[in-house]
Motif scaffolding. Sequence first.
Motif, short mmCIF file in Angstrom:
data_model
loop_
_atom_site.label_atom_id
_atom_site.label_comp_id
_atom_site.label_asym_id
_atom_site.label_seq_id
_atom_site.Cartn_x
_atom_site.Cartn_y
_atom_site.Cartn_z
N ALA A 15 21.46 -34.76 30.37
CA ALA A 15 20.11 -34.47 30.86
C ALA A 15 19.07 -34.76 29.79
O ALA A 15 18.03 -35.39 30.05
CB ALA A 15 20.01 -33.02 31.32
N GLY A 16 19.34 -34.30 28.57
CA GLY A 16 18.40 -34.54 27.49
C GLY A 16 18.25 -36.01 27.15
O GLY A 16 17.14 -36.48 26.85
N THR A 17 19.34 -36.75 27.22
CA THR A 17 19.28 -38.19 26.93
C THR A 17 18.44 -38.92 27.97
O THR A 17 17.67 -39.84 27.64
CB THR A 17 20.70 -38.78 26.87
OG1 THR A 17 21.48 -38.05 25.92
CG2 THR A 17 20.66 -40.25 26.47
N ILE A 18 18.58 -38.54 29.24
CA ILE A 18 17.75 -39.15 30.28
C ILE A 18 16.27 -38.85 30.02
O ILE A 18 15.40 -39.72 30.18
CB ILE A 18 18.17 -38.64 31.67
CG1 ILE A 18 19.60 -39.09 31.99
CG2 ILE A 18 17.22 -39.15 32.75
CD1 ILE A 18 20.18 -38.49 33.25
N ALA A 19 15.98 -37.62 29.60
CA ALA A 19 14.59 -37.27 29.27
C ALA A 19 14.07 -38.15 28.13
O ALA A 19 12.90 -38.58 28.15
CB ALA A 19 14.51 -35.79 28.88
N ILE A 20 14.92 -38.44 27.15
CA ILE A 20 14.52 -39.30 26.04
C ILE A 20 14.22 -40.71 26.54
O ILE A 20 13.26 -41.36 26.10
CB ILE A 20 15.62 -39.34 24.96
CG1 ILE A 20 15.73 -37.96 24.30
CG2 ILE A 20 15.33 -40.41 23.91
CD1 ILE A 20 16.93 -37.81 23.38
N VAL A 21 15.03 -41.20 27.47
CA VAL A 21 14.77 -42.52 28.06
C VAL A 21 13.40 -42.55 28.73
O VAL A 21 12.62 -43.49 28.56
CB VAL A 21 15.88 -42.89 29.06
CG1 VAL A 21 15.52 -44.17 29.83
CG2 VAL A 21 17.21 -43.09 28.34
N TYR A 22 13.09 -41.49 29.46
CA TYR A 22 11.79 -41.42 30.15
C TYR A 22 10.62 -41.32 29.17
O TYR A 22 9.49 -41.64 29.53
CB TYR A 22 11.76 -40.23 31.10
CG TYR A 22 12.51 -40.44 32.40
CD1 TYR A 22 12.41 -41.64 33.09
CD2 TYR A 22 13.32 -39.43 32.93
CE1 TYR A 22 13.09 -41.83 34.28
CE2 TYR A 22 14.01 -39.62 34.12
CZ TYR A 22 13.90 -40.82 34.79
OH TYR A 22 14.58 -41.02 35.97
#
Length: 430
Positions: A190-197
């Motif tokens: 979840a945190g990695t997806i947030a970083i991508v965004y």
Amino acid sequence: MNPFTKIRRQLTPAQINFYFSIVCFFSPPVLGSLVSITFNAGGVWSLLLLAIRRRRFNIDRPMLALTAATYAYCAAMVLASIVNGTLAADLRFFLPLVTFLLFPISYSTWSITEKTALARIAILASAAACFGALAIAVFQYHWLGVRAEGGAGNPIVFATVTCLAVMLCLAGALSGIEKRWKLLVLAAIAGTIAIVYSGSRMIWVAVPIAGIVVLLVNRRRFTNASMARLAVIGVVVALAIAAIGSRAIMDRADFLVSDWDALNANGDHSTALGLRVAMWEIGLAAVREMPIFGHGITASRALMKQGFHEQFGLSAGFSHFHNGFLTATVEAGLLGALALASIFIVAAWNAARTLRLSVDPVERFGATMVLVAVITYLIGGMAGILVGHDILDATLMVFLISGTYLASGRTVAPTGKDAPAVAPGASRQP
């Protein structure tokens, strides 16, 4: 009984540290500057407790070395202003240095917390922060149509602190300290997806590098077969994350290519890349003028505005040169840059020593915290902010203090009125 007295009696020092630690690890991606307010307020309160002898300094060699490096950086910044005769003008910019000066004070108070408890707080609070970061990032990116900036109000800062939360989840899952490893893996995703965004390209680089370091630190827990399986799973997860964030990735890649073409073909410095290149050129020229002590903070910002106007015909100005060490060198010269570098060198050295000598999972987790903080900050600071931002400064101190304590510190009980109760017939240890 007065209700306030009842609450005060129920809130023991250990419980206060428990809630304080939760806020410090949860808030950076989700609540932004609350981490700075909490950390600095806690540091001032800790100073008061030390003054009235309800806490005592917890001094050990790794903490002392890191304190010396941190204080050397603060001294270099002040010295640069004195040499340049800009001390009065720079005083208001010295306030962020208070966060660094609180390092040994907060370390002494934080170390009353039992180590395993602090490690689990850091892991679970970071997991909650990752889920919160994703929720905010999805709303900001898909509904508001902007790069995700979480509660930090800045995509680079948001990505940096979320990266740290992701790495704590991974380290917690792999170290075995927290048994709910599936929850932690989901939180890390979840945190990695947030970083991508967030669209922060330098932190996109930091995530896999820091992740590999976490795997290497915990490699003894796995056989060659399980390591290979983890690698395959990691590649599959990375591809899934890339697919989910493909639009954000393609947009940022297109911007980079477009900015590069504009800079090389037309000499356009008005783009994001062009502005960075312009700042680096202005900064390097300023370093050549005052290489040892720098120009001081106020003069450095004026030099940037002047350089944009005279060299590039742009009306622009920033608080930093989008490279942490270049900013430090312009403001405080080579002395400032070396002092800043020493913080990360000493922190990495302490962590590496623990990893070389210790097999204790909590100590190795603490060393991992320090290493991922060093990696993330150094990579992110190459083209962004290293120090000088309230959230980044406070979060760096949180990781260096708690990581150093877990890795090599000793637990010290409160003194005075906050001292633990002694059973009848028992004797206090001196």
